[in-house]
Scaffold this motif. Sequence first.
Motif, PDB file in Angstrom:
ATOM      1  N   TYR B 109       0.828  -1.204   0.000  1.00 29.50           N
ATOM      2  CA  TYR B 109       0.000   0.000   0.000  1.00 29.50           C
ATOM      3  C   TYR B 109       0.865   1.259   0.000  1.00 29.50           C
ATOM      4  O   TYR B 109       0.535   2.247  -0.657  1.00 29.50           O
ATOM      5  N   VAL B 122      -4.763  -2.148  -6.128  1.00 28.42           N
ATOM      6  CA  VAL B 122      -3.860  -2.060  -4.962  1.00 28.42           C
ATOM      7  C   VAL B 122      -4.357  -2.968  -3.836  1.00 28.42           C
ATOM      8  O   VAL B 122      -3.574  -3.687  -3.209  1.00 28.42           O
ATOM      9  N   GLY B 126      -2.186  -6.027  -2.482  1.00 29.70           N
ATOM     10  CA  GLY B 126      -1.771  -6.095  -1.078  1.00 29.70           C
ATOM     11  C   GLY B 126      -2.134  -7.433  -0.459  1.00 29.70           C
ATOM     12  O   GLY B 126      -1.307  -8.070   0.207  1.00 29.70           O
TER      13      GLY B 126
END
Lengths: 258, 149
Positions: B109, B122, B126
């Motif tokens: 992140y 994202v 992650g």
Amino acid sequence: MFKRIRKFPAKLFLLILIITVVLLNPKIIAGFKNFTFGILTKPVKALSGVKIYFKRIKNLSEENLLLKQRVASLSIELARKKEISSENKRLRLLLDFKETLHYKTIISKVIARDSTDWRRAIIINKGTRDGIREHASSATAKGLIGTVVDAGPSSSKIMLITDPNSRVGVIIEPSRESGVLIGSPEGESRVIYLSLDAKIERGDKVLTCGFSAFFPKGLAIGRVREIGLEKTGLYKYAVVDPFEDMGKIEEVVCIDTD
Amino acid sequence: MYRHRLAVYITILLLFFVELILFDKLRIYGVRPEILLIATVFFGFHFGIARGIEIGALSGILKDVFSITTFGVNIFSFLLIGFLSGYLKDKLFKENFVTQALFSCFSVYIVCGFASAPVGAVLYKGLYTGIFAPFLFLVLTKIFGPKET
């Protein structure tokens, strides 16, 4: 002496006599031989069968192993042939496409994709040594896919039209409405700056307009999937489905418009 | 010492190729795990700030060379993660799978924050990296971890 002869049992004498008579008769001997042979061959046959059975199992397992190896090698060969055939088909299409262009073109293979997941770019195996220059447009047989942004000596990076930084001048057929095709972080392409009175419909074809020095005019890009109004209310936009699946590009043609 | 460093560099190079080529085919929701970031965190956790920065810089260079992003973005963000993991070396229970997964996930992140990446991608990246991190930590610990006597 006579006593000894007298002691010789009559039954034994009779037996010897019968055996002698029997041995002298060839028919009886043949019958006896056949009978004995018939009986004795049965276990021999059975034993031999067992031996053959085990031998066959051994042979079969060897043969099975060989056949398995053969099947594996043939499967690999078949997969390779299929891959060659598919590549041949794609290259043939590219060659046909290349012949329709009146520019210098270089066919190259895709060797990798951008190392980050939010930039839409591919890396090809040709560079400045092969005549590729920065800003050269790239296409497949289906249409435009992007532009060369970084040309190294033996490899180059192509920014795809779905990249957020990509900008391509386009026109929409059949209305001939012009706009700018941009990418988005989600990998979607859309034409922006379309006038409010533009007559655009779903399924309309998007082509390069040729205003730029880097993109040849009339190169197909995709079809309009969705039309909407910008948040500002000043322009319309059109979401475009590119003809080429950007995730499955394997060979590209780089077009040098100079 | 030099032999160890060479082994680390070769490992980073191999991991980069694995990420670029092998994991390109193993994308989930269009994203791959950040293997080099996990490696940076590992080396920071186990060898301190200096090695974390060194490996972070090397990983960032590799990422930047094979990307069309502005050169230096990945170098800086990876270097920062290397520094952070080295700094937190003795402050976190680094042998714990949850620590490894969470730290790797948050590192993604942080890195993605510098690259203005789309939120959806994202988030998945992650999670994917976080799930994969303990496995890579296990492998790297076997190779570079402290030897039992």
